[in-house]
Structures are given as structure tokens and as C-alpha cells.
Write an enzyme that holds these catalytic residues in place. Structure first.
Site, PDB file in Angstrom:
ATOM      1  N   TYR A  76      48.483 -12.611 -28.307  1.00 52.97           N
ATOM      2  CA  TYR A  76      47.086 -12.873 -27.971  1.00 52.97           C
ATOM      3  C   TYR A  76      46.458 -13.802 -29.006  1.00 52.97           C
ATOM      4  CZ  TYR A  76      42.029 -12.114 -27.927  1.00 52.97           C
ATOM      5  OH  TYR A  76      40.674 -12.292 -27.945  1.00 52.97           O
ATOM      6  N   PRO A 129      35.160 -18.640 -35.007  1.00 53.60           N
ATOM      7  CA  PRO A 129      34.959 -17.423 -34.214  1.00 53.60           C
ATOM      8  C   PRO A 129      36.266 -16.876 -33.678  1.00 53.60           C
ATOM      9  CG  PRO A 129      34.232 -19.377 -33.003  1.00 53.60           C
ATOM     10  CD  PRO A 129      34.544 -19.828 -34.389  1.00 53.60           C
ATOM     11  N   GLN A 178      28.227 -17.347 -32.535  1.00 48.91           N
ATOM     12  CA  GLN A 178      28.746 -18.234 -31.488  1.00 48.91           C
ATOM     13  C   GLN A 178      28.622 -17.553 -30.137  1.00 48.91           C
ATOM     14  OE1 GLN A 178      32.087 -17.237 -30.150  1.00 48.91           O
ATOM     15  NE2 GLN A 178      31.901 -18.715 -28.477  1.00 48.91           N
ATOM     16  N   HIS A 329      40.006 -25.323 -29.083  1.00 47.15           N
ATOM     17  CA  HIS A 329      39.952 -23.859 -28.959  1.00 47.15           C
ATOM     18  C   HIS A 329      41.281 -23.263 -29.423  1.00 47.15           C
ATOM     19  CE1 HIS A 329      37.118 -20.918 -27.055  1.00 47.15           C
ATOM     20  NE2 HIS A 329      38.147 -20.114 -27.234  1.00 47.15           N
ATOM     21  N   SER A 360      41.293 -26.313 -35.304  1.00 49.66           N
ATOM     22  CA  SER A 360      42.546 -26.380 -34.544  1.00 49.66           C
ATOM     23  C   SER A 360      43.655 -27.053 -35.348  1.00 49.66           C
ATOM     24  CB  SER A 360      42.366 -27.102 -33.198  1.00 49.66           C
ATOM     25  OG  SER A 360      41.360 -26.489 -32.413  1.00 49.66           O
ATOM     26  N   GLY A 361      44.571 -26.237 -35.857  1.00 52.25           N
ATOM     27  CA  GLY A 361      45.795 -26.753 -36.455  1.00 52.25           C
ATOM     28  C   GLY A 361      45.798 -26.942 -37.952  1.00 52.25           C
ATOM     29  N   GLY A 382      41.104 -20.125 -38.071  1.00 57.92           N
ATOM     30  CA  GLY A 382      40.951 -18.806 -37.471  1.00 57.92           C
ATOM     31  C   GLY A 382      42.147 -17.916 -37.670  1.00 57.92           C
TER      32      GLY A 382
END
Length: 435
Positions: A76, A129, A178, A329, A360-361, A382
Site C-alpha cells: 500500500y 501527506p 492537505q 503522487h 516524488s522520487g 513521504g
């Protein structure tokens, strides 16, 4: 069961920051003339906690979390949409740039501090987030907020969190909020009023979720929302007792069944309810008119997340946004989406007073420097931080943050700068991607 809420001392301070010069011989009586040459330094007291001894880089957190968490929970967090190409593109884009260091410069005054929206943070990165964080790590949103407060870094609370936004704000008054918003201004206004009344000063509108991306890995692993206790799910949970007892059972015993607390102004359904699900209707109706209305109602900082097209960034600016987050995302929405780094130079060239944040990344200090050199003002991460929370609570997140901050500090010396504002495209060269 072991607890992990004590502060970590980090992976080891830099020589410049932590070493203490041993002047004993130099200051000994009877020595005439210049002080004796100092040839040794006292060993730093900053020692990495034993349980974090193999967590040397942010990628290590994912490797260890894969063993700790049930496969469905790990996937997930770690999985992307469909083929995973969007995440691969986002991360691989950083390998398309090589750094050009400038040497023989005095870099002894290095400082990673960065100003954003009137606040000076300790480094140019923060926590993006993370929906469902409290089901991955015990009280995950509180853990992330507390670590960010201690490290003086921003943390963005997800609307899909399982802990009330008021409780997170009480832990960290500098946190941002957010929202996943519908195209229903009445519902938006009620949520805005709740967020404002709590005291949040930065509101992030996520633009890239008119519908959820096709996350096939969730179906294959057994993860669903709400979670269904199938034989597969029961087996995975039972074979990962540290997560089952330390996160799930502990949450139910101390706080009751987790609910989606912040998707709307009102409390949402229980995460494991089979009779009710979150109201996600009308998200595909969200439009720029809603953003204009939000700007009129919201007096704090307004940020739009998920934009990639330069034209959309210009529209967001025209609607009154203070900043945008270029994001795929985490590769979890549109597969094969362009990498944020690939559109960053074009967007940054016309940013003016608009703050440009990239996610991202990003996994290394050199990644952060590349984004800043191409015009970003700040970056977000994240997955490494929520994995840190699962592995070691607040101390685990702080450890991850220190690793990245120390990498950045070291890289500043190696590239030849004292302030991150000195970075510019001259420090980069685009190179062919190597296999």
C-alpha cells in the site's frame, strides 16, 4: 514490547559540527613559541542507536520495513499505479543530471536553513501527506508531526488521516493541512472553516485525484478500503505480530476503532467498516472556480499539489495560489506521468513569487540539490519517513531526517557552497541515462 519514543542521536554528526579539538598538548605549560600542532580530534559523542545501525540511507528504511510490515500494508505504501512507470520516471529523472563541483572554496560556514512562507526551516525538505499513516505506524500522524517539530521541518497532514486534525495541530502548530476536495463548494467551505478554526496556516489542495489511480498491487496483496479480514489478510497479520500488536491492537485498545477523521468537516466512517465508506463523490468535479472560491475564503498560505503542466501552474497563480507542488503522487495516480524534475526548469523560469515545491522520487541529498539547482524552493518526501515511523516511532523518523540533512550538509561542502541559495543550473550537466 519495545518502545521507540526516545530521541535518537542521529547517524553521527559531521566533523565540523561535532568534533572537539584536543588542545591538551598545545596548552601544556612550558611550551614556548607557537602552540603545538594539533594532530588528533576527540571522537564524537553522537552515536547511532544500536537498533538503527543498518539504517544508513533512506532506501534502507524501505528494506527493513518490508520485513516488519504485512505485505498488503507494505505494498500500500511502496506500490505505484499499474506498471509503476510514473514512480520509476520520477526517481530516474535525478540520474539524468550530473553535478559539477567547484573546489578550493571555503565551505566551513555551511547552513542548510531555508525560508518558506515566512518560516525558516532547518533544511529544504519536509514530510508530504501520507494517508492512513496511523495504520502503518502507531499514531503515525502524531509521530510524523512530533518529529517534524523537533527537527524544525514542515509536515503536511493528509485528509485521509486517521487522527483528528485538531490533535495533530496540538502536537505541531506548524503543520500544514492537505485536502482531497469535491467540486461541492459547500462541503469545501465547511472543511476550510474547521481547518482555519483549528489554527492551520497553510492549506494544500490536491488536484490530481479526480479518481483513484489503478493500484493493482492493492488487489493482489489483499489490501482494500475498508479493510476486509479475509484469510489472506488474517494470515499476513498473524505472521507480523510486531505490527499487529504494536500498531493495530494497541490502537484499538487505547483509541478505539480508527476513523477517517478529516476528509470532511464531519467525522468519517470507521476504517474497517463494512457498512459505510468515505464520501468521495464529486471529486471529479473539482475545478479552478473552486480554487478561486477557496482563495477568497482562506486567508493563509494556499498551495496546489499534483500539478505538472506549466499551463496549470500559471492558472493556479492566477487563482491566487502562493505555491504549487509538482508531483506524480508518488507514482500512485496516472501511470507514465512525466517526472516533476523534467518540467521543473520550464516552470521555475516563470515562477516569480510563486513557491515551487517538488516531490516524488527524492531519496538523497544530491537529489535535493539537483531540484534546488533547477529552481525548486523546497522538496517533500513521504515513504522513507512513514517507514521510519513504523520502524522506530519518533526516533526513527528523526533518524531518517538527520540522514538526509547530513547528506545535504556534506554534499554542500563537496560541491563548493555555503548556502543553498547559491545553487543554480551551472552546477549541473544533463547526461544520457545509463543502464
Amino acid at each position: 514490547m519495545a518502545t521507540f519514543d526516545q530521541p535518537a542521536s542521529g547517524p553521527g554528526a559531521t566533523e565540523r559540527d561535532s568534533a572537539i579539538v584536543d588542545q591538551a598538548d598545545a596548552e601544556a605549560p612550558g611550551i614556548a613559541g607557537p602552540k603545538a600542532l594539533v594532530t588528533s580530534l576527540r571522537r564524537s559523542d553522537a552515536v547511532t542507536p544500536y537498533r538503527f545501525r543498518d539504517l544508513l540511507a533512506l532506501d534502507d528504511f524501505e528494506r527493513h520495513a518490508k520485513r516488519l510490515l504485512p505485505h498488503m500494508i507494505f505494498q500500500y505504501v511502496a506500490g505505484g499505479a499499474e506498471t509503476g512507470a510514473a514512480f520509476a520516471h520520477s526517481r530516474g529523472a535525478y540520474a539524468d543530471y550530473a553535478l559539477v563541483p567547484r573546489l578550493m572554496r571555503d565551505t566551513s560556514g555551511r547552513d542548510t536553513a531555508t525560508e518558506l512562507f515566512g518560516h525558516t526551516y532547518a533544511a529544504p525538505f519536509g514530510v508530504g501527506p501520507l494517508g492512513g499513516a496511523a495504520f502503518i505506524a502507531y499514531r503515525g500522524d502524531i509521530v510524523l508531526a512530533d518529529a517534524a517539530r523537533r527537527m524544525n521541518l514542515p509536515m503536511i497532514l493528509s485528509a485521509s488521516s486517521l487522527i483528528k486534525l485538531e490533535d495533530v495541530f496540538a502536537q505541531n502548530p506548524q503543520a500544514w493541512f492537505q485536502g482531497y476536495l469535491p467540486g461541492d463548494q459547500t462541503r469545501i467551505d465547511r472543511l476550510l472553516d474547521r481547518v482555519a478554526a483549528t489554527g492551520y496556516r497553510t492549506f494544500v489542495v490536491t488536484a490530481d485525484t479526480p479518481t483513484l489511480g489503478n493500484r493493482e498491487h492493492n488487489t493482489r496483496s489483499g489490501f482494500s478500503m475498508p479493510i476486509k479480514v479475509t484469510p489472506k489478510v488474517a494470515w499476513q497479520s498473524a505472521t507480523h505480530p510486531r505490527w499487529l500488536l504494536g500498531t493495530v491492537a494497541r490502537t484499538f485498545l487505547k483509541h478505539g476503532a480508527p476513523h477517517f477523521e478529516n476528509t470532511e468537516a464531519e467525522r468519517g466512517p470507521p476504517m474497517m467498516s463494512q457498512g459505510a465508506v468515505r464520501n468521495t463523490l464529486a471529486r471529479d468535479q473539482l475545478s479552478w472556480k473552486n480554487l478561486e472560491a477557496i482563495r477568497k475564503r482562506w486567508s493563509g498560505n494556499l498551495v496546489v499539489k499534483g500539478l505538472l503542466a506549466p499551463e496549470d501552474v500559471e492558472i493556479a497563480r492566477g487563482c491566487g495560489a502562493d505555491g504549487v507542488i509538482l508531483s506524480t503522487h508518488g507514482g500512485r495516480q496516472l501511470d507514465h506521468a512525466i517526472a516533476p524534475l523534467d518540467v521543473l526548469p520550464e516552470i521555475a523560469a516563470r515562477k516569480g513569487n510563486l513557491k515551487i515545491i517538488v516531490d516524488s522520487g527524492i531519496r538523497r541529498g544530491t537529489d535535493v540539490m539537483k531540484a534546488l539547482a533547477l529552481g525548486a524552493d523546497f522538496v517533500l518526501l513521504g515513504r522513507p519517513f512513514i517507514f521510519g515511523a513504523a520502524l522506530g516511532g519518533v526516533a526513527g523518523v528523526e533518524h531518517a531526517m538527520r540522514i538526509l540533512k547530513e547528506e545535504l550538509n556534506r554534499d554542500m561542502a563537496l560541491i563548493g557552497i555555503n548556502r543553498l541559495s547559491e545553487l543554480n543550473p551551472d552546477f549541473l550537466r544533463r547526461v544520457p541515462r545509463r543502464s
